[in-house]
Design a protein around this motif. Structure first.
Motif, mmCIF file in Angstrom:
data_model
loop_
_atom_site.group_PDB
_atom_site.id
_atom_site.type_symbol
_atom_site.label_atom_id
_atom_site.label_comp_id
_atom_site.label_asym_id
_atom_site.label_seq_id
_atom_site.Cartn_x
_atom_site.Cartn_y
_atom_site.Cartn_z
ATOM 1 N N LYS A 3 0.829 -1.211 0.000
ATOM 2 C CA LYS A 3 0.000 0.000 0.000
ATOM 3 C C LYS A 3 0.863 1.260 0.000
ATOM 4 C CE LYS A 3 -4.419 -1.092 0.336
ATOM 5 N NZ LYS A 3 -5.400 -0.660 -0.585
ATOM 6 N N LYS A 4 2.133 1.109 0.286
ATOM 7 C CA LYS A 4 3.026 2.260 0.339
ATOM 8 C C LYS A 4 3.638 2.565 -1.011
ATOM 9 C CE LYS A 4 4.165 1.804 5.186
ATOM 10 N NZ LYS A 4 3.450 2.824 5.808
ATOM 11 N N ALA A 22 5.560 9.901 -2.907
ATOM 12 C CA ALA A 22 6.090 10.566 -4.104
ATOM 13 C C ALA A 22 4.986 10.753 -5.142
ATOM 14 C CB ALA A 22 7.244 9.764 -4.697
ATOM 15 N N ALA A 23 4.166 9.743 -5.342
ATOM 16 C CA ALA A 23 3.079 9.826 -6.321
ATOM 17 C C ALA A 23 2.103 10.943 -5.964
ATOM 18 C CB ALA A 23 2.335 8.490 -6.415
ATOM 19 N N CYS A 24 1.914 11.164 -4.676
ATOM 20 C CA CYS A 24 0.947 12.172 -4.226
ATOM 21 C C CYS A 24 1.459 13.601 -4.353
ATOM 22 C CB CYS A 24 0.490 11.863 -2.808
ATOM 23 S SG CYS A 24 -0.608 10.418 -2.751
ATOM 24 N N VAL A 25 2.668 13.780 -4.895
ATOM 25 C CA VAL A 25 3.124 15.119 -5.276
ATOM 26 C C VAL A 25 2.166 15.656 -6.334
ATOM 27 C CG1 VAL A 25 4.945 16.344 -6.529
ATOM 28 C CG2 VAL A 25 5.545 14.819 -4.635
ATOM 29 N N ASN A 38 -15.032 1.628 -5.514
ATOM 30 C CA ASN A 38 -14.193 0.506 -5.924
ATOM 31 C C ASN A 38 -13.507 0.764 -7.252
ATOM 32 O OD1 ASN A 38 -14.965 -0.952 -3.654
ATOM 33 N ND2 ASN A 38 -16.783 -1.757 -4.668
ATOM 34 N N PHE A 39 -12.747 1.813 -7.339
ATOM 35 C CA PHE A 39 -12.024 2.122 -8.560
ATOM 36 C C PHE A 39 -10.722 1.334 -8.590
ATOM 37 C CE2 PHE A 39 -14.584 5.942 -7.759
ATOM 38 C CZ PHE A 39 -15.299 5.981 -8.948
ATOM 39 N N LEU A 44 -6.085 -1.229 -6.465
ATOM 40 C CA LEU A 44 -4.805 -1.843 -6.824
ATOM 41 C C LEU A 44 -3.606 -0.920 -6.674
ATOM 42 C CD1 LEU A 44 -5.907 -3.698 -10.105
ATOM 43 C CD2 LEU A 44 -5.798 -4.612 -7.766
ATOM 44 N N GLY A 45 -3.841 0.373 -6.516
ATOM 45 C CA GLY A 45 -2.736 1.312 -6.464
ATOM 46 C C GLY A 45 -2.011 1.374 -7.789
#
Length: 100
Positions: A3-4, A22-25, A38-39, A44-45
């Motif tokens: 999940k990280k 980092a992705a959430c930048v 449920n996207f 799945l990230g």
């Protein structure tokens, strides 16, 4: 995949696994990953970018880590983010979409 971490998939199908932080930048990615329901992105990230080529997505991932590393530094001590001029326009379009 934990999940990280987040998997970003380019137009050619290359996969870039980066830290969630980092992705959430990218505000766009952050919203995709935190959506209610449920996207696939939330479950799945994993996020596919059919309009972003692999070299551009790779540079974007580099920028996410650059931004995280230097976000609390004074502007005098931040090194310039290296950007090849030949990808500048395509990178600008992708960055605009990703809200970075």
């Amino acid at each position: 995949m934990s999940k990280k971490s987040v998997k970003l998939v380019s137009a050619e199908g290359f996969e870039f696994i980066i830290d969630h932080k980092a992705a959430c930048v990218s505000n766009t990615i952050k919203q995709m990953l935190s959506s209610e329901g449920n996207f696939t992105e939330t479950e799945l990230g994993e996020i596919s970018f059919p309009e972003i080529s692999s070299p551009i997505l790779e540079k974007i991932c580099e920028y996410f880590y650059y931004k995280l590393r230097y976000q609390n530094e004074s502007s005098n001590s931040i090194p310039e983010f290296q950007l090849p001029p030949e990808i500048a326009l395509e990178l600008l379009k992708a960055a605009n979409y990703l809200d970075t």
